[in-house]
Design a protein around this motif. Sequence first.
Motif, PDB file in Angstrom:
ATOM      1  N   ALA A 112       3.488  40.128  49.741  1.00 38.14           N
ATOM      2  CA  ALA A 112       4.407  39.497  48.782  1.00 38.14           C
ATOM      3  C   ALA A 112       4.593  38.042  49.166  1.00 38.14           C
ATOM      4  CB  ALA A 112       5.749  40.228  48.774  1.00 38.14           C
ATOM      5  N   ASP A 113       5.254  37.301  48.305  1.00 36.14           N
ATOM      6  CA  ASP A 113       5.653  35.930  48.610  1.00 36.14           C
ATOM      7  C   ASP A 113       7.062  36.010  49.186  1.00 36.14           C
ATOM      8  OD1 ASP A 113       6.874  33.320  48.345  1.00 36.14           O
ATOM      9  OD2 ASP A 113       5.219  32.770  47.017  1.00 36.14           O
ATOM     10  N   GLU A 114       7.184  35.779  50.488  1.00 36.46           N
ATOM     11  CA  GLU A 114       8.475  35.955  51.159  1.00 36.46           C
ATOM     12  C   GLU A 114       9.563  35.063  50.578  1.00 36.46           C
ATOM     13  OE1 GLU A 114      10.375  36.327  55.619  1.00 36.46           O
ATOM     14  OE2 GLU A 114       8.288  35.722  55.394  1.00 36.46           O
ATOM     15  N   ASP A 115       9.237  33.808  50.292  1.00 33.83           N
ATOM     16  CA  ASP A 115      10.237  32.896  49.737  1.00 33.83           C
ATOM     17  C   ASP A 115      10.735  33.365  48.375  1.00 33.83           C
ATOM     18  OD1 ASP A 115      10.062  31.243  51.959  1.00 33.83           O
ATOM     19  OD2 ASP A 115       8.578  29.924  51.033  1.00 33.83           O
ATOM     20  N   LYS A 116       9.812  33.834  47.547  1.00 31.95           N
ATOM     21  CA  LYS A 116      10.196  34.291  46.207  1.00 31.95           C
ATOM     22  C   LYS A 116      10.991  35.594  46.286  1.00 31.95           C
ATOM     23  CE  LYS A 116       7.656  31.120  43.926  1.00 31.95           C
ATOM     24  NZ  LYS A 116       6.977  30.362  44.948  1.00 31.95           N
ATOM     25  N   LEU A 117      10.581  36.502  47.171  1.00 29.11           N
ATOM     26  CA  LEU A 117      11.318  37.752  47.349  1.00 29.11           C
ATOM     27  C   LEU A 117      12.729  37.468  47.864  1.00 29.11           C
ATOM     28  CD1 LEU A 117      10.994  40.767  46.998  1.00 29.11           C
ATOM     29  CD2 LEU A 117      10.060  40.884  49.304  1.00 29.11           C
ATOM     30  N   ASN A 118      12.838  36.521  48.777  1.00 29.57           N
ATOM     31  CA  ASN A 118      14.137  36.073  49.281  1.00 29.57           C
ATOM     32  C   ASN A 118      14.994  35.549  48.122  1.00 29.57           C
ATOM     33  OD1 ASN A 118      15.886  35.124  51.662  1.00 29.57           O
ATOM     34  ND2 ASN A 118      15.565  33.250  50.498  1.00 29.57           N
ATOM     35  N   GLN A 119      14.405  34.739  47.266  1.00 29.37           N
ATOM     36  CA  GLN A 119      15.128  34.157  46.130  1.00 29.37           C
ATOM     37  C   GLN A 119      15.625  35.234  45.166  1.00 29.37           C
ATOM     38  OE1 GLN A 119      12.768  31.139  44.227  1.00 29.37           O
ATOM     39  NE2 GLN A 119      14.406  30.505  42.881  1.00 29.37           N
ATOM     40  N   ILE A 120      14.780  36.229  44.900  1.00 27.53           N
ATOM     41  CA  ILE A 120      15.146  37.315  43.974  1.00 27.53           C
ATOM     42  C   ILE A 120      16.353  38.084  44.496  1.00 27.53           C
ATOM     43  CG2 ILE A 120      14.393  39.535  43.036  1.00 27.53           C
ATOM     44  CD1 ILE A 120      11.461  38.336  43.232  1.00 27.53           C
ATOM     45  N   VAL A 121      16.242  38.587  45.724  1.00 25.90           N
ATOM     46  CA  VAL A 121      17.300  39.444  46.279  1.00 25.90           C
ATOM     47  C   VAL A 121      18.559  38.626  46.560  1.00 25.90           C
ATOM     48  CG1 VAL A 121      17.917  41.037  48.137  1.00 25.90           C
ATOM     49  CG2 VAL A 121      15.598  41.062  47.192  1.00 25.90           C
ATOM     50  N   SER A 122      18.395  37.401  46.999  1.00 30.65           N
ATOM     51  CA  SER A 122      19.555  36.537  47.234  1.00 30.65           C
ATOM     52  C   SER A 122      20.343  36.324  45.950  1.00 30.65           C
ATOM     53  CB  SER A 122      19.093  35.199  47.814  1.00 30.65           C
ATOM     54  OG  SER A 122      20.201  34.401  48.111  1.00 30.65           O
TER      55      SER A 122
ATOM     56  N   ILE B 135      14.098  48.278  45.377  1.00 31.15           N
ATOM     57  CA  ILE B 135      15.223  47.522  45.943  1.00 31.15           C
ATOM     58  C   ILE B 135      16.321  47.552  44.893  1.00 31.15           C
ATOM     59  CG2 ILE B 135      16.052  45.292  46.772  1.00 31.15           C
ATOM     60  CD1 ILE B 135      13.127  44.642  47.511  1.00 31.15           C
ATOM     61  N   ARG B 136      17.494  48.010  45.308  1.00 30.80           N
ATOM     62  CA  ARG B 136      18.602  48.168  44.361  1.00 30.80           C
ATOM     63  C   ARG B 136      19.834  47.448  44.899  1.00 30.80           C
ATOM     64  NH1 ARG B 136      18.321  53.838  42.992  1.00 30.80           N
ATOM     65  NH2 ARG B 136      17.038  53.115  41.288  1.00 30.80           N
ATOM     66  N   VAL B 137      20.486  46.681  44.017  1.00 29.28           N
ATOM     67  CA  VAL B 137      21.743  46.013  44.369  1.00 29.28           C
ATOM     68  C   VAL B 137      22.803  46.510  43.387  1.00 29.28           C
ATOM     69  CG1 VAL B 137      22.972  43.822  44.551  1.00 29.28           C
ATOM     70  CG2 VAL B 137      20.580  43.974  45.295  1.00 29.28           C
TER      71      VAL B 137
ATOM     72  N   LEU C 125      14.942  33.590  36.181  1.00 29.08           N
ATOM     73  CA  LEU C 125      13.938  33.284  37.188  1.00 29.08           C
ATOM     74  C   LEU C 125      13.592  34.527  38.009  1.00 29.08           C
ATOM     75  CD1 LEU C 125      12.182  31.161  38.545  1.00 29.08           C
ATOM     76  CD2 LEU C 125      14.137  30.572  39.980  1.00 29.08           C
ATOM     77  N   ALA C 126      14.583  35.311  38.395  1.00 27.41           N
ATOM     78  CA  ALA C 126      14.334  36.528  39.172  1.00 27.41           C
ATOM     79  C   ALA C 126      13.380  37.458  38.430  1.00 27.41           C
ATOM     80  CB  ALA C 126      15.644  37.247  39.478  1.00 27.41           C
ATOM     81  N   LYS C 127      13.591  37.625  37.134  1.00 28.01           N
ATOM     82  CA  LYS C 127      12.725  38.494  36.336  1.00 28.01           C
ATOM     83  C   LYS C 127      11.282  37.999  36.367  1.00 28.01           C
ATOM     84  CE  LYS C 127      12.378  40.552  31.708  1.00 28.01           C
ATOM     85  NZ  LYS C 127      11.016  40.274  31.314  1.00 28.01           N
ATOM     86  N   HIS C 128      11.097  36.702  36.207  1.00 29.46           N
ATOM     87  CA  HIS C 128       9.737  36.162  36.210  1.00 29.46           C
ATOM     88  C   HIS C 128       9.083  36.294  37.583  1.00 29.46           C
ATOM     89  CE1 HIS C 128       9.462  34.788  32.106  1.00 29.46           C
ATOM     90  NE2 HIS C 128      10.735  34.443  32.213  1.00 29.46           N
TER      91      HIS C 128
ATOM     92  N   ILE D 181      12.212  44.671  36.790  1.00 28.35           N
ATOM     93  CA  ILE D 181      13.623  44.612  37.147  1.00 28.35           C
ATOM     94  C   ILE D 181      14.424  45.134  35.963  1.00 28.35           C
ATOM     95  CG2 ILE D 181      13.787  42.189  36.440  1.00 28.35           C
ATOM     96  CD1 ILE D 181      15.991  41.834  38.604  1.00 28.35           C
ATOM     97  N   THR D 182      15.374  46.005  36.240  1.00 26.90           N
ATOM     98  CA  THR D 182      16.218  46.570  35.196  1.00 26.90           C
ATOM     99  C   THR D 182      17.674  46.511  35.638  1.00 26.90           C
ATOM    100  OG1 THR D 182      15.952  48.794  36.111  1.00 26.90           O
ATOM    101  CG2 THR D 182      14.437  48.149  34.330  1.00 26.90           C
ATOM    102  N   CYS D 183      18.556  46.714  34.677  1.00 31.97           N
ATOM    103  CA  CYS D 183      19.985  46.703  34.960  1.00 31.97           C
ATOM    104  C   CYS D 183      20.658  47.864  34.247  1.00 31.97           C
ATOM    105  CB  CYS D 183      20.602  45.388  34.493  1.00 31.97           C
ATOM    106  SG  CYS D 183      22.398  45.310  34.723  1.00 31.97           S
ATOM    107  N   HIS D 184      21.581  48.491  34.940  1.00 29.91           N
ATOM    108  CA  HIS D 184      22.474  49.482  34.341  1.00 29.91           C
ATOM    109  C   HIS D 184      23.884  48.990  34.632  1.00 29.91           C
ATOM    110  CE1 HIS D 184      24.233  53.215  33.039  1.00 29.91           C
ATOM    111  NE2 HIS D 184      24.960  53.205  34.136  1.00 29.91           N
ATOM    112  N   SER D 185      24.738  48.993  33.618  1.00 30.24           N
ATOM    113  CA  SER D 185      26.083  48.460  33.809  1.00 30.24           C
ATOM    114  C   SER D 185      27.052  49.074  32.818  1.00 30.24           C
ATOM    115  CB  SER D 185      26.051  46.937  33.628  1.00 30.24           C
ATOM    116  OG  SER D 185      27.296  46.368  33.969  1.00 30.24           O
TER     117      SER D 185
END
Length: 161
Positions: free
Chosen positions: A50-60, A90-92, A131-134, A143-147
């Motif tokens: 994976a791209d560590e910087d991009k993965l960091n950005q997504i989860v952050s 990965i779930r937040v 941006l996270a989705k892209h 990426i999905t959301c339940h709310s």
Amino acid sequence: GRPLSLSRRAVDVRGLLDRLVRRHRFYKYFSPNHELVANLSDNIPPSISADEDKLNQIVSNLLSNAIKYSPDGGTVELTAYVINGNTLCIRVSDKGVGMTEEQMGRLFRQYERIERNSIQNIPGTGLGLYLAKHLVELHGGTITCHSAVGEGSTFTILLPI
């Protein structure tokens, strides 16, 4: 306007997620009323491509949003595990203000922000989830959301290993 690209290499996902949880405990919107919990499964491989910087950005982004949109505090949970040996989940989750179905339908659009009186003072540009989705899709994932309003939100990322 620039095209996004990935710089893939072996990423220690467990280490990355641990660092993000520790860092977000010092996030300016994190209060004594918040609890940030990480549940990282033993089946997470030592590394994934994976791209560590991009993965960091997504989860952050997801952790920051979960904290900001839980203005009264509560538990924010980061969970990660492998499904069928080939997909990293990965779930937040948070117990924050939540969203309506209509709001979730606009969630990943550029410059979209939830507009409600109760959260009008929460800062943001409306670009983070767009941006996270892209970035997730560049990794070949989803990426999905339940709310639900008043119950919180759960964002789920599925990435091929």
